[in-house]
Design a protein around this motif. Structure first.
Motif, PDB file in Angstrom:
ATOM      1  N   ARG A 134       1.339  -0.930  -0.405  1.00  0.00           N
ATOM      2  CA  ARG A 134       0.127   0.028  -0.148  1.00  0.00           C
ATOM      3  C   ARG A 134       0.462   1.344  -0.453  1.00  0.00           C
ATOM      4  N   VAL A 135       1.739   1.364   0.948  1.00  0.00           N
ATOM      5  CA  VAL A 135       2.903   2.532   0.816  1.00  0.00           C
ATOM      6  C   VAL A 135       3.923   2.931  -0.446  1.00  0.00           C
ATOM      7  N   GLN A 136       4.382   1.497  -0.968  1.00  0.00           N
ATOM      8  CA  GLN A 136       4.211   1.576  -2.259  1.00  0.00           C
ATOM      9  C   GLN A 136       3.577   1.924  -2.919  1.00  0.00           C
ATOM     10  N   ILE A 137       2.558   1.644  -3.075  1.00  0.00           N
ATOM     11  CA  ILE A 137       1.511   2.318  -4.328  1.00  0.00           C
ATOM     12  C   ILE A 137       1.973   3.710  -4.363  1.00  0.00           C
ATOM     13  N   ARG A 153      -6.987   1.824  -6.933  1.00  0.00           N
ATOM     14  CA  ARG A 153      -7.551   2.659  -6.708  1.00  0.00           C
ATOM     15  C   ARG A 153      -7.913   2.936  -5.345  1.00  0.00           C
ATOM     16  N   ARG A 154      -8.019   1.488  -4.464  1.00  0.00           N
ATOM     17  CA  ARG A 154      -8.309   1.511  -2.929  1.00  0.00           C
ATOM     18  C   ARG A 154      -7.590   1.643  -2.586  1.00  0.00           C
ATOM     19  N   ALA A 155      -6.323   1.524  -2.629  1.00  0.00           N
ATOM     20  CA  ALA A 155      -5.221   1.983  -2.230  1.00  0.00           C
ATOM     21  C   ALA A 155      -4.712   3.162  -1.712  1.00  0.00           C
ATOM     22  N   ILE A 156      -5.543   4.157  -3.367  1.00  0.00           N
ATOM     23  CA  ILE A 156      -4.867   5.603  -2.762  1.00  0.00           C
ATOM     24  C   ILE A 156      -6.075   6.071  -2.346  1.00  0.00           C
ATOM     25  N   GLU A 157      -7.144   6.186  -2.296  1.00  0.00           N
ATOM     26  CA  GLU A 157      -8.367   6.241  -1.343  1.00  0.00           C
ATOM     27  C   GLU A 157      -8.551   5.610  -0.119  1.00  0.00           C
TER      28      GLU A 157
END
Length: 161
Positions: free
Chosen positions: A7-10, A36-40
């Protein structure tokens, strides 16, 4: 579910490196919806608290009345708190009362059993008349189709009964 490191890498690829979602998904071998979910993630964590309702000052009174009289109608409660200064609508109060009203308990315990388990001996109609070999064969077929617990309580019942 992805790991926190992924998630941090994304998020680093998207916000710092300005990579596109499809590029990140290909590079990390994840689905674009996962990216998209990791960004939001933070989008919903900083939601503003709900503003106070017009019913909030009357909640202790409503709870007390519902504890004493759980079947009292919301319309009657509306008239009671309106006399105490409530200026909101009856619909708003009905939503609050539906949420606060104690749920009725069942007056009995539900019986949880397997099919034919609580009937004691189970009678089975077996075709074959008086021929004992056919009766025995049909009874074996019935036993093969039933559970082990039900086998102990089978009692053959011929057609004549």
């Amino acid at each position: 579910m992805i790991s926190p490191e992924t998630r941090v890498q994304i998020r680093r690829y998207f916000f710092a490196e300005h990579w596109q979602i499809g590029t990140i998904a290909q590079a990390l071998d994840v689905h674009p919806d996962t990216v998209r979910r990791a960004i939001e993630v933070e989008r919903f964590q900083h939601a503003e608290p709900l503003r106070p309702s017009m019913v909030d000052p009357y909640l202790p009174f409503v709870r007390q009345v519902l504890e004493q009289h759980p079947r009292l109608r919301a319309t009657r409660l509306y008239h009671m708190i309106r006399d105490r200064g409530y200026t909101g609508s009856v619909e708003q109060l009905r939503r609050v009362v539906a949420r606060l009203r104690p749920q009725p308990r069942e007056a009995f315990l539900r019986l949880q059993v397997f099919p034919a388990e609580h009937y004691g001996k189970t009678r089975v109609m077996v075709r074959g008349g008086a021929d004992p070999s056919l009766l025995a064969e049909n009874l074996r077929r019935v036993r093969a189709c039933t559970s082990h617990n039900a086998l102990q309580s089978f009692e053959p019942l011929d057609e004549a009964r």
